[in-house]
Motif scaffolding. Structure first.
Motif, PDB file in Angstrom:
ATOM      1  N   THR A   1       1.181  -0.849   0.475  1.00 40.68           N
ATOM      2  CA  THR A   1       0.236  -0.010  -0.125  1.00 40.68           C
ATOM      3  C   THR A   1       1.444   1.371   0.187  1.00 40.68           C
ATOM      4  OG1 THR A   1      -1.873  -0.896   1.033  1.00 40.68           O
ATOM      5  CG2 THR A   1      -1.929   1.225   1.141  1.00 40.68           C
TER       6      THR A   1
ATOM      7  N   ARG B   1       1.095   4.258  -3.032  1.00 42.67           N
ATOM      8  CA  ARG B   1       0.664   5.104  -2.531  1.00 42.67           C
ATOM      9  C   ARG B   1       1.818   6.366  -3.724  1.00 42.67           C
ATOM     10  NH1 ARG B   1      -2.828   4.432   1.836  1.00 42.67           N
ATOM     11  NH2 ARG B   1      -4.995   4.865   1.733  1.00 42.67           N
TER      12      ARG B   1
ATOM     13  N   LEU C   1      -7.304   2.925  -2.308  1.00 41.88           N
ATOM     14  CA  LEU C   1      -6.788   3.249  -3.478  1.00 41.88           C
ATOM     15  C   LEU C   1      -7.165   3.439  -4.526  1.00 41.88           C
ATOM     16  CD1 LEU C   1      -3.771   0.404  -3.149  1.00 41.88           C
ATOM     17  CD2 LEU C   1      -3.262   2.902  -2.719  1.00 41.88           C
TER      18      LEU C   1
ATOM     19  N   GLU D   1      -8.112   6.404  -4.792  1.00 40.95           N
ATOM     20  CA  GLU D   1      -7.215   8.049  -4.897  1.00 40.95           C
ATOM     21  C   GLU D   1      -6.455   7.652  -6.473  1.00 40.95           C
ATOM     22  OE1 GLU D   1      -3.887   6.556  -1.338  1.00 40.95           O
ATOM     23  OE2 GLU D   1      -5.587   6.617  -0.736  1.00 40.95           O
TER      24      GLU D   1
END
Length: 293
Positions: free
Chosen positions: A21, A25, A47, A50
């Protein structure tokens, strides 16, 4: 695709544990188009919000991009995830913790399936990923050409250090450094145990201990020099005979403090064995030879 994603290498990432993760990111923040897959789909939801594309299967994720980065639990998990994936012409970067032998076998496995391969050993914890100047980096080994092709992309989450064409060398460097770390932790644990029942604040000992370990760390350069030259006496100030003579004090102190010597005892025994071979004028490098073979 956002404007800052134009020209950025698309990345597929398999595995969304804490480290995966953090990697995801970092690539998203840098504008890389990202496709992700995780065995537990719920981990991908944040995610997706995002900007990541979530694949239903690992095979679908691999098919999405040329570059696939794998960050799974173990080598068996890699087998299971990639079992149905088409790897011909793909660039596979495996950041899953493994042994050197597993990494070499995985490189051959990838070659047989038509993929180019890099193995990696992450020298960082998740909070260090994507954060400049934290000191985190990743060892890479395998195809030098592949490393150079993706160096900029791989360098987004953490620094990169290439350690050779042998695919097992990243894992070997990783375990070597972590082994030294655990040895340091063992020594620190013994030190704190010695004062545990005394009227000594551990917080007061801590900076003294940290400074002392920092001062001792450069000794590794002398050890490396000894191993390269074969002369284990060069530059030695406290020879093996002198150090072995002092070990009873450490053991007696542990006994007086009610502390088990089990963390120090094996090393002291190796020192005594080396001394018995007639190596009293050496430093401590000769202990390494007792561990090999």
């Amino acid at each position: 695709m956002t404007r800052n994603a134009v020209g950025k290498t698309p990345v597929t990432l398999l595995g969304l544990g804490a480290m995966g993760t953090a990697l995801a990111r970092a690539w998203l923040a840098a504008g890389h188009p990202l496709t992700v897959w995780n065995r537990t789909p719920a981990r991908a939801a944040a995610l997706a919000a995002e900007g990541a594309r979530v694949a239903d299967t690992a095979a679908e994720a691999v098919a999405a991009n040329t570059l696939t980065v794998v960050c799974l639990l173990d080598d068996t998990s890699v087998d299971e995830a990639l079992a149905g994936a088409g790897l011909v012409g793909r660039d596979l970067v495996n950041l899953t913790t493994s042994t050197p032998a597993q990494a070499r076998a995985r490189a051959e496995w990838a070659r047989e399936r038509g993929a180019r391969y890099l193995d990696g050993g992450i020298m960082a914890v998740p909070p260090m990923i994507g954060v400049p100047d934290t000191g985190g980096y990743v060892f890479y080994s395998g195809s030098r050409e592949l490393f150079e092709r993706h160096r900029a992309t791989l360098g987004v989450p953490a620094g990169t250090t290439y350690v050779g064409a042998d695919a097992g060398h990243a894992a070997l460097h990783d375990v070597a450094l972590l082994s030294a770390m655990y040895g340091m932790f063992a020594g620190a644990a013994h030190a704190f145990a010695l004062i545990r029942e005394e009227d000594i604040d551990p917080a007061a000992l801590a900076p003294l201990l940290a400074d002392w370990l920092t001062a001792m760390a450069p000794a590794v350069h002398q050890t490396a020099g000894h191993l390269r030259s074969g002369d284990y006496t060069e530059g030695v100030v406290s020879n093996l005979a002198m150090q072995v003579a002092g070990t009873p004090t450490f053991l007696r102190t542990a006994e007086e403090q009610g502390v088990s010597p089990e963390l120090l005892g094996p090393y002291f025994e190796l020192m005594r064995r080396r001394l018995a071979e007639g190596s009293g004028e050496e430093g401590l490098t000769g202990v390494i030879d007792l561990l090999v073979g």
